[in-house]
Design a protein around this motif. Sequence first.
Motif, mmCIF file in Angstrom:
data_model
loop_
_atom_site.group_PDB
_atom_site.id
_atom_site.type_symbol
_atom_site.label_atom_id
_atom_site.label_comp_id
_atom_site.label_asym_id
_atom_site.label_seq_id
_atom_site.Cartn_x
_atom_site.Cartn_y
_atom_site.Cartn_z
ATOM 1 N N ASP A 172 -1.037 -3.501 11.230
ATOM 2 C CA ASP A 172 -1.565 -2.406 10.400
ATOM 3 C C ASP A 172 -0.819 -1.098 10.647
ATOM 4 O O ASP A 172 -0.742 -0.246 9.762
ATOM 5 C CB ASP A 172 -3.056 -2.201 10.677
ATOM 6 C CG ASP A 172 -3.893 -3.360 10.165
ATOM 7 O OD1 ASP A 172 -3.427 -4.057 9.241
ATOM 8 O OD2 ASP A 172 -4.991 -3.582 10.702
ATOM 9 N N THR A 202 2.012 0.052 8.213
ATOM 10 C CA THR A 202 1.723 0.388 6.818
ATOM 11 C C THR A 202 2.396 1.674 6.348
ATOM 12 O O THR A 202 3.007 1.698 5.268
ATOM 13 C CB THR A 202 0.206 0.475 6.597
ATOM 14 O OG1 THR A 202 -0.391 -0.764 6.991
ATOM 15 C CG2 THR A 202 -0.114 0.740 5.135
ATOM 16 N N SER A 220 5.055 1.526 3.182
ATOM 17 C CA SER A 220 4.607 2.071 1.902
ATOM 18 C C SER A 220 5.510 3.178 1.378
ATOM 19 O O SER A 220 5.276 3.711 0.295
ATOM 20 C CB SER A 220 3.178 2.608 2.044
ATOM 21 O OG SER A 220 3.118 3.649 3.011
#
Length: 254
Positions: free
Chosen positions: A133, A136, A140
Amino acid sequence: MKKLACFSDAAFAFTAAFLPSLCYLRYRQIPLLWASLVSLLLGVGVSMLTWSYLKKKYATATLKASEKREMEQLLLHLTLLSPKEKINFFMESAHPLVGEEIQGKKLSAGKPFFYTNSQVVYCLFTLAPLTADALTPLLSLDDSRVPVLLCNELDKTAARLSSALSVKVLTMPEIYLKLKESERLPKKYKGEEAFTKKKKRLFALWVQKSNAKPFLTGGALLLLSSLFSPFPYYYLVIGCAMVAASAAVRIFGK
């Protein structure tokens, strides 16, 4: 502790050479004085050779330990820096890490990034390994440049994901060594007091009451060994010292 271990090994080597040679020479009916002298010289020679060999070995181990300690200080320092402070630090120090001149910096949603001609670099340092996580913000980004992650380490899932998505990852050992080689390590570390108090905490661990039992067990075994040994004095002295230490730790320990 390294010097103590080296001395202990040298003493062991002396004993391993002295006692068998003394017993053998006495078995060959060599007078005690001459047998003791020859055995003493042999024991001293073997212990000096052992000390000379192990001194280099322990010196290397100490150097590695000091580097590991400094790397831990660097990790804590980078973890405690604010996002803005991280960017400022790596704007001055990142060239040895990424191999290119830094062109710009940016805070995106509170996350620190900086850029080179071909790379976009994300700085995220935590004391625990990063999970998938945590990648991210880097994944992105709408950017064609190569993504680079500077971090402590990744867990297995995050490592597989970064490899599959072609994210270049630099972890603490590589970051530390490159900064050290280029003399870019911080002059002063945040959280440095956590390491300066380490010796005091180690001493407190040595004198815990829980150590009384192993001291007593070891001392009792040495004292029992003195009953069957032709050379009981060592066992008596060390055994008594360990028993006394166990009593002191049991009474005064924390």
